[in-house]
Design an enzyme around this catalytic site. Structure first.
Site, PDB file in Angstrom:
ATOM      1  N   CYS A 180       0.824  -1.224   0.000  1.00 25.02           N
ATOM      2  CA  CYS A 180       0.000   0.000   0.000  1.00 25.02           C
ATOM      3  C   CYS A 180       0.849   1.262   0.000  1.00 25.02           C
ATOM      4  O   CYS A 180       0.322   2.361  -0.132  1.00 25.02           O
ATOM      5  CB  CYS A 180      -0.946  -0.004   1.198  1.00 25.02           C
ATOM      6  SG  CYS A 180      -1.963  -1.477   1.260  1.00 25.02           S
ATOM      7  N   HIS A 190      -2.864   6.773   3.076  1.00 25.48           N
ATOM      8  CA  HIS A 190      -3.415   5.517   2.541  1.00 25.48           C
ATOM      9  C   HIS A 190      -4.700   5.213   3.308  1.00 25.48           C
ATOM     10  O   HIS A 190      -4.762   5.346   4.535  1.00 25.48           O
ATOM     11  CB  HIS A 190      -2.384   4.394   2.712  1.00 25.48           C
ATOM     12  CG  HIS A 190      -2.973   3.037   2.503  1.00 25.48           C
ATOM     13  ND1 HIS A 190      -3.738   2.731   1.395  1.00 25.48           N
ATOM     14  CD2 HIS A 190      -2.946   1.909   3.274  1.00 25.48           C
ATOM     15  CE1 HIS A 190      -4.147   1.476   1.494  1.00 25.48           C
ATOM     16  NE2 HIS A 190      -3.686   0.969   2.618  1.00 25.48           N
ATOM     17  N   ASN A 217     -10.289  -0.340   1.143  1.00 25.81           N
ATOM     18  CA  ASN A 217      -8.832  -0.293   1.004  1.00 25.81           C
ATOM     19  C   ASN A 217      -8.439  -0.739  -0.410  1.00 25.81           C
ATOM     20  O   ASN A 217      -8.523  -1.916  -0.729  1.00 25.81           O
ATOM     21  CB  ASN A 217      -8.195  -1.208   2.060  1.00 25.81           C
ATOM     22  CG  ASN A 217      -6.676  -1.183   2.011  1.00 25.81           C
ATOM     23  OD1 ASN A 217      -6.076  -0.738   1.032  1.00 25.81           O
ATOM     24  ND2 ASN A 217      -6.056  -1.677   3.071  1.00 25.81           N
TER      25      ASN A 217
HETATM   26  N1  ACO Z   1     -17.012  -8.839  11.448  1.00 26.79           N
HETATM   27  C1  ACO Z   1     -17.298  -9.133  12.729  1.00 26.79           C
HETATM   28  N2  ACO Z   1     -16.363  -9.510  13.624  1.00 26.79           N
HETATM   29  C2  ACO Z   1     -15.089  -9.540  13.206  1.00 26.79           C
HETATM   30  C3  ACO Z   1     -14.721  -9.231  11.889  1.00 26.79           C
HETATM   31  C4  ACO Z   1     -15.745  -8.879  10.975  1.00 26.79           C
HETATM   32  N3  ACO Z   1     -15.518  -8.558   9.707  1.00 26.79           N
HETATM   33  N4  ACO Z   1     -13.385  -9.362  11.758  1.00 26.79           N
HETATM   34  C5  ACO Z   1     -12.902  -9.721  12.962  1.00 26.79           C
HETATM   35  N5  ACO Z   1     -13.958  -9.844  13.835  1.00 26.79           N
HETATM   36  C6  ACO Z   1     -13.919 -10.212  15.234  1.00 26.79           C
HETATM   37  C7  ACO Z   1     -12.680 -10.967  15.622  1.00 26.79           C
HETATM   38  O1  ACO Z   1     -12.802 -12.341  15.312  1.00 26.79           O
HETATM   39  C8  ACO Z   1     -12.634 -10.715  17.117  1.00 26.79           C
HETATM   40  O2  ACO Z   1     -13.505 -11.597  17.747  1.00 26.79           O
HETATM   41  P1  ACO Z   1     -13.117 -12.262  19.165  1.00 26.79           P
HETATM   42  O3  ACO Z   1     -12.936 -11.104  20.101  1.00 26.79           O
HETATM   43  O4  ACO Z   1     -14.276 -13.128  19.468  1.00 26.79           O
HETATM   44  O5  ACO Z   1     -11.836 -12.989  18.903  1.00 26.79           O
HETATM   45  C9  ACO Z   1     -13.207  -9.300  17.250  1.00 26.79           C
HETATM   46  O6  ACO Z   1     -13.922  -9.038  16.023  1.00 26.79           O
HETATM   47  C10 ACO Z   1     -12.174  -8.241  17.426  1.00 26.79           C
HETATM   48  O7  ACO Z   1     -11.161  -8.484  16.479  1.00 26.79           O
HETATM   49  P2  ACO Z   1      -9.922  -7.582  16.363  1.00 26.79           P
HETATM   50  O8  ACO Z   1      -8.946  -8.170  15.397  1.00 26.79           O
HETATM   51  O9  ACO Z   1      -9.433  -7.202  17.723  1.00 26.79           O
HETATM   52  O10 ACO Z   1     -10.571  -6.290  15.703  1.00 26.79           O
HETATM   53  P3  ACO Z   1      -9.871  -4.942  15.451  1.00 26.79           P
HETATM   54  O11 ACO Z   1     -10.617  -3.906  16.137  1.00 26.79           O
HETATM   55  O12 ACO Z   1      -8.387  -5.020  15.659  1.00 26.79           O
HETATM   56  O13 ACO Z   1     -10.090  -4.742  13.896  1.00 26.79           O
HETATM   57  C11 ACO Z   1      -9.021  -4.933  11.776  1.00 26.79           C
HETATM   58  C12 ACO Z   1      -9.597  -5.679  12.965  1.00 26.79           C
HETATM   59  C13 ACO Z   1     -10.091  -4.017  11.202  1.00 26.79           C
HETATM   60  C14 ACO Z   1      -8.587  -5.913  10.718  1.00 26.79           C
HETATM   61  C15 ACO Z   1      -7.825  -4.094  12.266  1.00 26.79           C
HETATM   62  O14 ACO Z   1      -6.925  -4.905  12.961  1.00 26.79           O
HETATM   63  C16 ACO Z   1      -7.101  -3.407  11.146  1.00 26.79           C
HETATM   64  O15 ACO Z   1      -7.616  -2.491  10.542  1.00 26.79           O
HETATM   65  N6  ACO Z   1      -5.826  -3.803  10.893  1.00 26.79           N
HETATM   66  C17 ACO Z   1      -5.038  -3.169   9.877  1.00 26.79           C
HETATM   67  C18 ACO Z   1      -5.534  -3.575   8.545  1.00 26.79           C
HETATM   68  C19 ACO Z   1      -4.735  -2.959   7.448  1.00 26.79           C
HETATM   69  O16 ACO Z   1      -4.532  -1.777   7.427  1.00 26.79           O
HETATM   70  N7  ACO Z   1      -4.259  -3.801   6.563  1.00 26.79           N
HETATM   71  C20 ACO Z   1      -3.384  -3.360   5.557  1.00 26.79           C
HETATM   72  C21 ACO Z   1      -4.056  -3.332   4.332  1.00 26.79           C
HETATM   73  S1  ACO Z   1      -4.310  -4.782   3.478  1.00 26.79           S
HETATM   74  C22 ACO Z   1      -3.363  -4.549   2.099  1.00 26.79           C
HETATM   75  O17 ACO Z   1      -2.244  -4.266   2.219  1.00 26.79           O
HETATM   76  C23 ACO Z   1      -3.982  -4.601   0.784  1.00 26.79           C
END
Ligand code: ACO
Length: 332
Positions: A117, A257, A287
């Site tokens: 990204c 980004h 994204n």
């Molecule tokens: N819907 C509902 N629940 C979900 C989902 C979903 N889509 N995804 C995860 N959960 C659940 C998890 O299983 C977890 O459940 P649990 O507590 O029972 O284990 C709970 O929600 C909390 O999960 P977390 O991972 O703590 O959620 P978080 O608030 O950290 O958000 C996210 C997750 C959005 C993925 C975040 O970590 C994030 O934005 N990370 C960075 C992502 C990013 O920028 N990636 C780079 C880009 S990708 C690329 O390069 C193309």
């Protein structure tokens, strides 16, 4: 910073997203998720998804043509094409070469940049060097992605984030005092394991076993990527502003980004800058990886959020792990 240094400026911007939109409500039918969860944890409401026939070059060509038209440059004047993508049409030839042929630009050098990204910032930085050292006059930099084709549509943590789109800019020599003032790039290869597509390269060719295990799709450790982005985004902005000798208060707009609204809000708090100074359009596009910054730049210009003489910062972070920021004074 020499006053007489030749700098590159952005002479035109273009973007393209596929027609089809997918809302959070539609994703609720595919995986166990909810509109409420997606919006509150990421800020995303909907995203654009390519048709089965569309590849990264198809999106990139449309964005490139618009950027050239906006720059009032005919395709025949392009000296170099750089494409940032993590979802190239195929392993080789490069997507840049495919776009070069589609634009009818035989003999013009063309290559891809792989920096996740942060790819667009890497591409912009490379392209600028060719302008600043006088080698080329018109450099086309494109960020294009069809992430939907490497998405595991059963993985709720990633499928709600990823989307398709393309953005492009034309770099040209800028008038004195305008253009790219400073850039900062970085990478931490030891974090590569947190965001990757394991199969499809020479380490692990695509086999039926790899497909069965979804190894030919994007795998992400969300927590680690989140932590990394929270640290590197504000750091990169601060470093590039210091290099450009610009105070935070003198910045009109930061175009980050578009990964997650919470990451951008935290960066604004960390930098003690108002959130209104951060361009956010991920609610409508999700994204789009290396395409997100030029798409956001295009929309910022459309909405008159940038005027000539404004200081702006473009900042990206992603797979690699990589990051990069560019400080510019808008205008040619
Ligand atoms: N819907 C509902 N629940 C979900 C989902 C979903 N889509 N995804 C995860 N959960 C659940 C998890 O299983 C977890 O459940 P649990 O507590 O029972 O284990 C709970 O929600 C909390 O999960 P977390 O991972 O703590 O959620 P978080 O608030 O950290 O958000 C996210 C997750 C959005 C993925 C975040 O970590 C994030 O934005 N990370 C960075 C992502 C990013 O920028 N990636 C780079 C880009 S990708 C690329 O390069 C193309």
């Amino acid at each position: 910073m020499s006053k007489n240094k030749l700098r590159s400026g952005i002479a035109g911007v273009g973007m393209y997203v596929p027609d089809k939109t997918v809302t959070n409500a539609e994703l609720e039918k595919i995986v166990e998720t909810s509109d409420e969860w997606i919006q509150s944890r990421t800020g995303i409401k909907e995203r654009h998804i390519a048709s089965t026939e569309q590849a990264a070059s198809d999106l990139g060509v449309i964005a490139a043509k618009q950027a050239l038209a906006n720059a009032k440059i005919s395709p025949s004047e392009v000296d170099l094409i750089i494409v940032a993508t993590a979802t190239s049409d195929m392993q080789f030839p490069s997507t840049a070469c495919i776009i070069q042929a589609a634009l009818g630009l035989n003999d013009v050098p063309a290559f891809d940049v792989t920096a996740g990204c942060a790819g667009f910032i890497y591409g912009l930085s490379i392209g600028s060097q060719f302008i600043e050292n006088g080698t080329y006059e018109n450099v086309l930099v494109i960020g294009t992605e069809v992430l939907s084709k490497i998405t595991n549509w059963t993985d709720r943590e990633t499928c709600v984030l990823l989307a398709d789109g393309a953005g492009a800019v034309v770099l040209r020599p800028a008038l004195p005092g305008y253009g790219l003032l400073a850039l900062r790039l970085g990478a931490d290869g030891s974090g590569g394991k947190h965001l990757l597509m394991p199969a499809g390269g020479s380490r692990m060719p695509v086999t039926s076993e790899a497909i069965e295990k979804n190894l030919n799709t994007l795998h992400m450790n969300g927590h680690e990527v989140f932590k990394f982005a929270m640290k590197k985004l504000p750091e990169a902005v601060e470093q590039v502003l210091m290099a450009a000798q610009i105070d935070k208060n003198e910045v009109a707009l930061v175009i980050p980004h578009q990964a997650n609204r919470r990451i951008i809000e935290a960066a604004a708090r960390n930098l003690e800058m108002p959130i209104e100074k951060f361009m956010i359009n991920l609610d409508r596009y999700g994204n789009t990886s290396s395409a997100s910054i030029p798409i956001a730049l295009y929309e910022a210009l459309e909405n008159y959020l940038i005027k000539p003489g404004d200081n702006i910062v473009l900042v990206g972070f992603g797979a690699g792990l990589t990051w990069g920021a560019v400080a510019m004074r808008w205008g040619m």
